[in-house]
Enzyme design. Structure first.
Site, PDB file in Angstrom:
ATOM      1  N   GLY A  15       0.831  -1.181   0.011  1.00 35.02           N
ATOM      2  CA  GLY A  15       0.180  -0.070  -0.041  1.00 35.02           C
ATOM      3  C   GLY A  15       0.864   1.126   0.145  1.00 35.02           C
ATOM      4  N   GLY A  17       0.011   4.507   0.118  1.00 38.12           N
ATOM      5  CA  GLY A  17      -0.792   5.553   0.603  1.00 38.12           C
ATOM      6  C   GLY A  17      -0.270   6.384   1.654  1.00 38.12           C
ATOM      7  CG  PHE A  18      -1.812   9.875   3.463  1.00 40.33           C
ATOM      8  CD1 PHE A  18      -0.895  10.856   3.137  1.00 40.33           C
ATOM      9  CD2 PHE A  18      -3.114   9.736   3.100  1.00 40.33           C
ATOM     10  CE1 PHE A  18      -1.437  11.952   2.471  1.00 40.33           C
ATOM     11  CE2 PHE A  18      -3.599  10.899   2.321  1.00 40.33           C
ATOM     12  CZ  PHE A  18      -2.934  12.006   2.002  1.00 40.33           C
ATOM     13  CB  VAL A  83      -1.065  -7.884  -1.362  1.00 42.93           C
ATOM     14  CG1 VAL A  83      -0.793  -9.148  -0.328  1.00 42.93           C
ATOM     15  CG2 VAL A  83       0.332  -7.372  -1.784  1.00 42.93           C
ATOM     16  CD  GLU A 174     -13.329  19.200   2.340  1.00 43.19           C
ATOM     17  OE1 GLU A 174     -12.562  19.895   3.013  1.00 43.19           O
ATOM     18  OE2 GLU A 174     -12.779  18.232   1.526  1.00 43.19           O
ATOM     19  CG  ASP A 305      -7.793   4.943   6.354  1.00 40.23           C
ATOM     20  OD1 ASP A 305      -7.571   5.662   7.493  1.00 40.23           O
ATOM     21  OD2 ASP A 305      -8.439   5.262   5.434  1.00 40.23           O
ATOM     22  CB  ALA A 322      -4.064  12.221   5.914  1.00 39.39           C
ATOM     23  CD  GLN A 323      -0.998  14.715  10.290  1.00 33.41           C
ATOM     24  OE1 GLN A 323      -0.176  14.368  11.250  1.00 33.41           O
ATOM     25  NE2 GLN A 323      -0.564  15.176   9.441  1.00 33.41           N
TER      26      GLN A 323
HETATM   27  C1  LIG Z   1     -12.807  11.217  -0.535  1.00 36.81           C
HETATM   28  C2  LIG Z   1     -11.815  11.219   0.834  1.00 36.81           C
HETATM   29  C3  LIG Z   1     -11.448  12.410   1.343  1.00 36.81           C
HETATM   30  C4  LIG Z   1     -10.682  12.628   2.471  1.00 36.81           C
HETATM   31  N1  LIG Z   1     -10.687  13.619   2.857  1.00 36.81           N
HETATM   32  C5  LIG Z   1      -9.674  13.738   4.211  1.00 36.81           C
HETATM   33  C6  LIG Z   1      -9.161  14.945   4.731  1.00 36.81           C
HETATM   34  O1  LIG Z   1      -9.891  15.989   4.373  1.00 36.81           O
HETATM   35  N2  LIG Z   1      -8.381  14.802   5.858  1.00 36.81           N
HETATM   36  C7  LIG Z   1      -7.914  13.652   6.122  1.00 36.81           C
HETATM   37  O2  LIG Z   1      -6.939  13.841   7.104  1.00 36.81           O
HETATM   38  N3  LIG Z   1      -8.310  12.509   5.655  1.00 36.81           N
HETATM   39  C8  LIG Z   1      -9.027  12.478   4.891  1.00 36.81           C
HETATM   40  N4  LIG Z   1      -9.581  11.308   4.191  1.00 36.81           N
HETATM   41  C9  LIG Z   1      -8.861   9.830   4.701  1.00 36.81           C
HETATM   42  C10 LIG Z   1      -7.479   9.707   4.303  1.00 36.81           C
HETATM   43  O3  LIG Z   1      -7.575   9.992   2.890  1.00 36.81           O
HETATM   44  C11 LIG Z   1      -7.167   8.312   4.742  1.00 36.81           C
HETATM   45  O4  LIG Z   1      -7.352   8.303   6.257  1.00 36.81           O
HETATM   46  C12 LIG Z   1      -5.619   7.758   4.201  1.00 36.81           C
HETATM   47  O5  LIG Z   1      -5.627   8.107   3.036  1.00 36.81           O
HETATM   48  C13 LIG Z   1      -5.331   6.572   5.071  1.00 36.81           C
HETATM   49  O6  LIG Z   1      -4.137   6.153   4.756  1.00 36.81           O
HETATM   50  P1  LIG Z   1      -3.595   4.692   4.455  1.00 36.81           P
HETATM   51  O7  LIG Z   1      -2.169   4.950   3.923  1.00 36.81           O
HETATM   52  O8  LIG Z   1      -4.214   3.887   5.454  1.00 36.81           O
HETATM   53  O9  LIG Z   1      -4.480   4.189   3.063  1.00 36.81           O
HETATM   54  P2  LIG Z   1      -4.595   4.896   1.648  1.00 36.81           P
HETATM   55  O10 LIG Z   1      -4.171   6.315   1.444  1.00 36.81           O
HETATM   56  O11 LIG Z   1      -6.064   4.405   1.289  1.00 36.81           O
HETATM   57  O12 LIG Z   1      -3.701   3.879   0.817  1.00 36.81           O
HETATM   58  C14 LIG Z   1      -3.776   2.372   0.586  1.00 36.81           C
HETATM   59  C15 LIG Z   1      -3.214   1.952  -0.521  1.00 36.81           C
HETATM   60  O13 LIG Z   1      -3.271   0.609  -0.721  1.00 36.81           O
HETATM   61  C16 LIG Z   1      -3.177  -0.004  -1.918  1.00 36.81           C
HETATM   62  N5  LIG Z   1      -3.860  -1.144  -2.019  1.00 36.81           N
HETATM   63  C17 LIG Z   1      -5.258  -1.494  -1.326  1.00 36.81           C
HETATM   64  N6  LIG Z   1      -5.223  -2.702  -1.465  1.00 36.81           N
HETATM   65  C18 LIG Z   1      -4.392  -3.327  -1.925  1.00 36.81           C
HETATM   66  C19 LIG Z   1      -4.036  -4.845  -2.283  1.00 36.81           C
HETATM   67  N7  LIG Z   1      -4.650  -5.691  -2.075  1.00 36.81           N
HETATM   68  N8  LIG Z   1      -2.690  -4.900  -2.811  1.00 36.81           N
HETATM   69  C20 LIG Z   1      -1.933  -3.897  -3.176  1.00 36.81           C
HETATM   70  N9  LIG Z   1      -2.208  -2.478  -2.973  1.00 36.81           N
HETATM   71  C21 LIG Z   1      -3.300  -2.309  -2.397  1.00 36.81           C
HETATM   72  C22 LIG Z   1      -4.183   1.079  -2.610  1.00 36.81           C
HETATM   73  O14 LIG Z   1      -4.135   1.423  -3.889  1.00 36.81           O
HETATM   74  C23 LIG Z   1      -3.851   2.429  -1.667  1.00 36.81           C
HETATM   75  O15 LIG Z   1      -2.539   3.221  -2.444  1.00 36.81           O
HETATM   76  C24 LIG Z   1     -10.093  11.180   2.950  1.00 36.81           C
HETATM   77  C25 LIG Z   1     -10.517   9.922   2.423  1.00 36.81           C
HETATM   78  C26 LIG Z   1     -11.418   9.935   1.132  1.00 36.81           C
HETATM   79  C27 LIG Z   1     -11.699   9.001   0.536  1.00 36.81           C
END
Ligand SMILES: Cc1cc2nc3c(=O)[nH]c(=O)nc-3n(C[C@H](O)[C@H](O)[C@H](O)COP(=O)(O)OP(=O)(O)OC[C@H]3O[C@@H](n4cnc5c(N)ncnc54)[C@H](O)[C@@H]3O)c2cc1C
Length: 425
Positions: A15, A17-18, A83, A174, A305, A322-323
């Site tokens: 993943g 993401g953040f 995965v 938003e 998350d 995100a934080q």
């Molecule tokens: C529309 C929207 C608006 C938001 N606005 C805010 C905001 O204003 N402020 C804030 O703080 N938070 C906001 N959030 C929440 C924030 O984006 C999430 O809390 C944050 O992205 C979590 O980070 P993460 O790394 O846990 O997961 P993510 O950022 O979701 O990253 C997960 C990654 O895992 C990858 N992945 C998933 N399953 C698999 C798999 N089986 N195999 C390989 N890769 C995989 C995905 O492609 C993705 O790149 C928002 C979320 C959304 C959807």
């Protein structure tokens, strides 16, 4: 997967993401081999997805190529793969491009849209969790405008110009504000043959106020700002069904709309192979201890998350924003290096930096301990924080210039139907 053999311990991060990119940064150029796996080849800045949906920004302003991110780090590799399964007895994962072994596995898969079992909403509603989904919404909105411009039947025109957003959290608020700006700024200029007064934006929220995770003050201000923009806010309202046109709710409210955007809930993405007792019942998060170790596993960690770290301050785990993901990713990077060096790891303590939401031009609400405020200054802070948080200098520059251009010209720069959206019947 063509990953070179090394004598260094191998950390596989699933993943980008953040959480994922922050742990990779901490392990950069350290004596470990890092493999980042994502099913997409880019990082998505989800907080600005709504601007892609509402034609404010192009997708490449909020997405960042993961290979470009990783190329700076000589010890790190990226593989585009999904995965599927963890085989913990063999320290191995199964992916769409083959298997790979690990010494430490970090799962940071994020969430997906939760329809709470409602199949018709899942079929006809528009989710907004990914870039393709945001682009679908943008196409559908613009296609509806085009159809409405040539439609004779007034009821059909109204349904095409009616936008229902379900979920009054920051995303719904938003998005509602941004769609209202399309009505106020774009429709009268681009679609002079359409009566823009016919366009309606409905925001439906199940609890008694919008922005339930924020302060009462923020909720009140946000509702006031939304109403001023022309958004119709319906609190204590749950959607019961949506057949592609008719929206039925738990109240008397019945709406006809060709577009229902579902921003009402998320559930965690899971992989097979982990024990059932690792997951929380409520929303499928992985139970972790204060070092982000998944319950019952020494070398498997979960971040962001999908991680549920229950504590006195956060009995249901940290908020899915995100934080926590950023902070957990950074700390786990440092902790893994400690673990490898035989030192003790540091416990995670979340630093809540506050929350904010914007509601169109010049308006935002900010809850920063101990300050809570709204209006122009809050909007300015919102813009600054989001610009700085975007991954990549180029993305910041593009976004900044887009915002300046849109602000000066009362415009939305990305009104293109590149890939038409085909609605199900
Ligand atoms: C529309 C929207 C608006 C938001 N606005 C805010 C905001 O204003 N402020 C804030 O703080 N938070 C906001 N959030 C929440 C924030 O984006 C999430 O809390 C944050 O992205 C979590 O980070 P993460 O790394 O846990 O997961 P993510 O950022 O979701 O990253 C997960 C990654 O895992 C990858 N992945 C998933 N399953 C698999 C798999 N089986 N195999 C390989 N890769 C995989 C995905 O492609 C993705 O790149 C928002 C979320 C959304 C959807």
């Amino acid at each position: 997967m063509k990953i070179p053999e090394t004598n260094f311990p191998r950390v596989v991060v699933v993943g980008g993401g953040f959480a994922g990119i922050n742990i990779v940064k901490k392990l950069a150029n350290k004596p470990v081999q890092v493999i980042l796996i994502d099913k997409r080849n880019y990082h998505t800045f989800q907080p600005l997805l709504y601007q892609v949906s509402s034609a404010g920004l192009e997708a490449d302003a909020i997405a960042y190529p993961l290979r470009k991110f990783i190329k700076r780090y000589k010890n790190s590799f990226f593989r585009l793969a999904e995965v599927h399964r963890v085989v913990s007895e063999e320290n191995r994962i199964e992916t769409s491009i083959g298997d790979i072994t690990y010494d430490y596995l970090v799962l940071a898969l994020g969430t997906k849209t939760n329809y709470f079992g409602n199949e018709t909403i899942q079929k006809f509603g528009m989710p907004m969790k990914t870039v393709p989904q945001a682009l679908n919404i943008r196409s559908l909105i613009l296609q509806n405008f085009e159809k409405a411009a040539i439609e004779d039947d007034l009821e059909e025109v109204k349904a095409l110009l009616s936008f229902v957003i379900v979920g009054g959290g920051p995303t719904g608020v938003e998005l509602a504000g941004a769609i209202a700006e399309l009505k106020n700024q774009i429709l009268p200029r681009d679609y002079r043959d359409l009566n823009s007064d016919l366009m309606e934006i409905h925001l439906l929220e199940g609890s008694d106020r919008v922005l339930p995770p924020m302060s009462q003050n923020a909720s009140k201000k946000a509702e006031k700002f939304l109403k001023r923009l022309g958004v119709q806010v319906h609190c204590n309202t749950f959607v019961k069904n949506y057949d592609g046109v008719k929206v039925t709710t738990n109240t008397d409210l019945k709406l006809e709309s060709e577009t229902l955007i579902w921003a009402a809930g998320v559930t965690c993405r899971t992989v097979e192979g982990l024990r059932d007792e690792c997951y929380t019942e409520r929303n499928n998060r992985l139970k972790v201890n204060e070092y982000n170790q998944v319950l019952g596993y020494d070398n498997i960690f979960a971040l962001g998350d999908i991680a549920s770290m229950e504590s006195k301050d956060y009995p249901k785990g940290h908020p899915q924003v995100a934080q926590p993901a950023i902070q957990q990713g950074s700390l786990l990077g440092k902790n893994l290096l400690k673990l490898m060096a035989g030192k003790s790891m540091k416990k995670f303590k979340y630093i809540d930096k506050g929350s904010m939401a914007t509601i169109g031009r010049n308006k935002a609400v900010v809850d920063l301990k101990p300050y809570k405020f709204g209006g122009f200054f809050a909007w300015f802070i919102w813009m600054f924080v989001h610009l700085m948080a975007l991954v990549g200098f180029r993305n910041r520059v593009i976004t900044f210039f887009n915002w300046v251009y849109n602000y000066i010209n009362f415009d939305k720069a990305s009104r293109l139907i590149i890939r038409p959206f085909k609605k199900l019947n």
